[in-house]
Enzyme design. Structure first.
Site: not given
Ligand code: G6P
Length: 608
Positions: A485, A603, A504, A2, A481, A100-101, A74, A488, A27
Site C-alpha cells: 500500500k 486498477k 537474515h 486503458c 500488504e 485496449n489490449g 495506459w 503504491e 483505472r
Molecule cells: C492491480 C491493482 C491492484 C490489484 C491487482 C490485482 O495491480 O492496482 O490493486 O490488487 O491489480 O487485481 P484484481 O482485480 O485481479 O484483484
C-alpha cells in the site's frame, strides 16, 4: 488501465464521452482522446496528460455529433504523447479506432501493410489495426472489422467508427472486457459499466471472439466467424452513489472508511449460527464434493494475492487441507500438478486481470474445478469459473485496493469455516469463529478513532525514503500488504518481511532513519515479535507497532503504538490491515501524491 467509451443516439455525444472518460479515470491512464462523427467526417482530439487537458481542448466545441468514441490510454507500445494517444485513424481520416489490449503480431502486420503502401504515424501496436480495417473495407464496415480481426493475434477490446457509415459503432472483444449499454433509441459501448451508469443499467457483456454492430436502435452480435449470437441483457445493481466520492477527498479514503459496511455486506445472509457454518450457494458444490477436496491452489495478483496468503493460513489451520498460493503470472507458465481432487480458488477484485484469467484457464485445462472470489459481477472470471462467491464490496475506484481486500478475507474465512466444519472443527470452535467474524465490522469501526494519531505518525515519517513492515504467522501477509500500500501510493520504498526473517538481511538496513512497522498482536508469537522489536530499537530503528487493545507493555518498547480491538487470531488481519491502509494514505497525501491514480499503476491490469 486503458478505458473505452462510445455512444450512438439522439443526444450530443461529446458531453457523454467526456463524462464517461472521467468515470474511467480511476483505472489509471496517461493520455486520452475522442473521435466524433460530424457531417460525414471525423473530428479527432487527443492529448497526453489528464482528462482535464482534453477538456480544455474540446472546450467550446459546438458541433452536432451523435456518434463518437473516447479512450483513456495506459502506454504499452510508444511513449504517452499526443500522437500515440487513441483514437487512431487511417489515411485519409475516415475510420477511427480505440483499443485496449495488445496486438502481439503488430510487427508482422505492420510490414505487410507497409508493403501495401500504408504509412504508420505512431509507435503503437494499435495503429496497424485501423489500417488493416481499411485494407479489408469493401463497402461493409462490420465485415471489414471482422476480417481484420481474423488476422490479429493478441488481446483486444475495440470500438471503431467510420465516416462512411455514420451512426454506427463496431465493437469487439478478445481478452479485454467490453460491454454494450442498452438505452431507449441510444446505445453505449464501454470497457467498464462505470462509464455508462449515468445513462443505463441494462447491459450486455461481450464474450471473447464476439463482434457487435451498434446503432441507436439496435445491436447485432456475431462471433468473429460470423455466427449469430442472441444477446443476454443483464441489470447492473451498482448505483451512481457508489461510484462517487460521497464527501471524501479521495476514493481511497472513502473506500477505507466504507469497510465496516462492506465487511457486513460480504457476510450478509451467509452466516448460519445454529449450525456454526457458512452458506455459500454460489460455489455450486454438493457437500460430498466439498468433503472430497484434498488440495487447494489459490491464484491471484497484487493485493488479491496477499488475501490468498491469509486464506492459506486460515484454511490449513482450521480445515487441515493443504493450500498453495501462486502468483497467477507464474502459475500460467508452469506445468502445474492438478489432480482430480485439487480445486482452485481464483481471487480477483476486477475479475479481469489478464494473468489471473490465464491462470484460471490453465487450471481448467488440467481438469481442475475453479471457483472465483470476485467483486465485479458479470466479469470474465466470474463468468468463466465453475462457481464462486462474490465479495459484494461495491465498486472499488481507488487504484490501490483496500475494501476489496478485507471483503476477500471475509469470503476466505467463510470458505474456511465451511470446509473446516465438514471436517474436524467442532461446533464450539465453529461458533467461536462465526461469532468473532460477525463482530468484525463494529471492531473495524473503532479503528477510525485512531485516525488522528495515525495522521501525526504520518507527519513524522512522510519524508522517509524506506520503510520496513514486519509480521508473523497470519499477520505476515498483512506486513506485505502494508508495504505494498505504501509503495503504491506514496512511492516510498517499502518491504514486508516475516518478523523473524529480519535477522537474515533487512536488519543490515536498520538505523535511526528506518521506520519499522511491526504487527505485534497478543497471540502465541507475541513474545518473539517483542524480541524483534528490541532488535530494531537496539539499532535505533523507529518502531510503529500495531498492537492489541489493552497491551500496555508494548507502549514501553515501541516509539508509537496503534491499538486495534482484540479478535479471533485468524481474523486479526481483517483489523490489523486498516491502520496500515490509513498510514499509507496519509503519508501519500502529505507527499502530494495522486492517491487515487498513482503513477504507472492501473486498477485492472489487462495486459501481461
Ligand atoms: C492491480 C491493482 C491492484 C490489484 C491487482 C490485482 O495491480 O492496482 O490493486 O490488487 O491489480 O487485481 P484484481 O482485480 O485481479 O484483484
Amino acid at each position: 488501465m486503458c478505458g473505452i467509451v462510445g455512444y450512438v443516439g439522439p443526444k450530443p455525444v461529446l458531453p457523454i464521452l467526456m463524462a464517461g472518460l472521467k468515470r474511467l479515470e480511476y483505472r489509471g491512464y496517461d493520455s486520452s482522446g475522442v473521435a466524433l462523427l460530424h457531417n460525414h467526417s471525423l473530428i479527432v482530439t487527443k492529448t497526453p496528460g489528464k482528462i482535464a487537458q482534453l477538456e480544455k481542448l474540446v472546450d467550446g466545441f459546438d458541433l452536432e455529433s451523435n456518434c463518437g468514441i473516447g479512450h483513456t490510454r495506459w502506454a504499452t507500445h510508444g511513449v504517452p504523447n499526443q500522437l500515440n494517444a487513441h483514437p487512431h485513424t487511417d489515411t485519409p481520416e475516415e475510420i477511427a479506432l480505440v483499443h485496449n489490449g495488445i496486438i502481439e503480431n503488430f510487427r508482422t502486420l505492420k510490414e505487410f501493410l507497409e508493403r501495401q503502401g500504408f504509412k504508420m504515424k505512431t509507435e503503437t501496436d494499435t495503429e496497424v489495426l485501423v489500417h488493416l480495417i481499411r485494407f479489408n473495407y469493401n463497402g461493409d464496415f462490420t465485415e471489414a472489422v471482422r476480417r481484420a480481426l481474423l488476422q490479429v493475434e493478441g488481446t483486444y477490446g475495440i470500438a471503431v467508427i467510420s465516416s462512411k457509415d455514420p451512426n454506427k459503432i463496431v465493437a469487439a472483444r478478445m481478452g479485454s472486457p467490453l460491454v454494450i449499454g442498452h438505452g431507449e433509441n441510444e446505445n453505449f459501448v464501454a470497457s467498464d459499466v462505470a462509464a455508462m451508469l449515468d445513462h443505463t443499467n441494462q447491459v450486455v457483456y461481450l464474450e471473447d471472439g464476439e463482434i457487435a454492430t451498434v446503432t441507436p436502435e439496435e445491436y447485432k452480435i456475431t462471433t468473429i466467424e460470423n455466427e449469430k449470437i442472441a444477446p443476454q441483457i443483464q441489470e447492473v445493481t451498482w448505483t451512481l452513489d457508489q461510484i462517487e466520492k460521497g464527501g471524501y477527498e479521495h476514493f481511497m479514503l472513502k473506500e477505507i472508511h466504507e469497510q465496516p459496511a462492506t465487511l457486513r455486506n460480504a457476510m450478509r445472509g451467509r452466516l448460519n449460527f445454529e449450525e456454526a457454518i457458512s452458506r455459500l450457494n454460489g460455489l455450486n458444490l454438493q457437500q460430498e464434493q466439498l468433503r472430497q477436496i484434498k488440495r487447494i491452489v489459490i491464484t491471484a495478483c497484487g493485493t488479491s494475492w496477499h488475501a490468498g496468503l491469509i486464506g492459506e493460513y486460515m484454511i490449513e489451520e482450521l480445515a487441515r487441507i493443504p493450500v498453495e498460493v501462486e502468483y497467477a503470472s507464474e502459475f500460467r507458465y508452469r506445468s502445474p500438478v492438478m489432480e482430480p481432487d485439487t480445486v482452485m480458488f481464483v481471487i480477483s477484485q476486477s475479475g479481469e486481470t489478464t494473468d489471473t484469467q490465464a491462470a484460471m484457464r490453465e487450471a481448467k485445462k488440467h481438469g481442475a474445478s475453479v471457483f472465483g472470489i470476485v467483486n465485479v459481477v458479470g466479469s470474465t472470471i466470474a463468468r468463466e469459473s465453475d462457481g464462486g462467491v462474490y465479495i459484494h464490496a461495491g465498486p472499488e475506484i481507488g487504484v490501490a485496493s483496500t475494501k476489496a481486500f478485507t471483503s476477500q478475507l471475509v469470503v476466505l474465512s467463510l470458505i474456511t469455516l465451511m470446509l473446516a466444519r465438514m471436517r474436524n472443527l467442532s461446533f464450539q470452535q465453529g461458533q467461536e469463529f462465526i461469532e468473532a467474524l460477525e463482530k468484525i465490522p463494529e471492531k473495524a469501526e473503532k479503528i477510525f478513532e485512531s485516525e488522528d494519531q495515525i495522521k501525526k505518525i504520518a507527519e513524522q515519517y512522510c519524508q522517509t525514503n524506506n520503510f520496513l513492515y514486519l509480521g508473523r504467522g497470519i499477520n505476515f501477509p498483512v506486513a506485505l500488504e502494508g508495504a505494498l500500500k505504501l509503495k503504491e501510493i506514496s512511492y516510498i520504498h517499502a518491504e514486508g518481511y516475516p518478523a523473524a526473517e529480519m535477522k537474515h538481511g533487512p536488519i543490515a538496513l536498520i538505523d535511526e532513519n528506518m521506520p519499522v512497522v511491526v504487527i505485534a498482536l497478543k497471540d502465541p508469537v507475541y513474545e518473539k515479535v517483542m524480541s524483534n522489536i528490541a532488535e530494531v530499537r537496539t539499532r535505533n530503528g523507529q518502531v510503529i507497532a500495531i498492537a492489541t487493545e489493552g497491551d500496555t507493555e508494548i507502549a514501553e518498547r515501541a516509539n508509537h503504538v496503534i491499538y486495534i480491538p482484540e479478535t479471533h487470531r485468524l481474523l486479526s488481519p481483517l483489523l490489523s490491515v486498516i491502520p496500515l491502509q490509513l498510514l499509507a494514505y496519509h503519508i501519500a497525501l502529505l507527499r502530494g501524491c495522486h492517491v487515487d491514480q498513482p503513477r504507472n499503476l492501473a486498477k485492472s491490469v489487462t495486459v501481461e
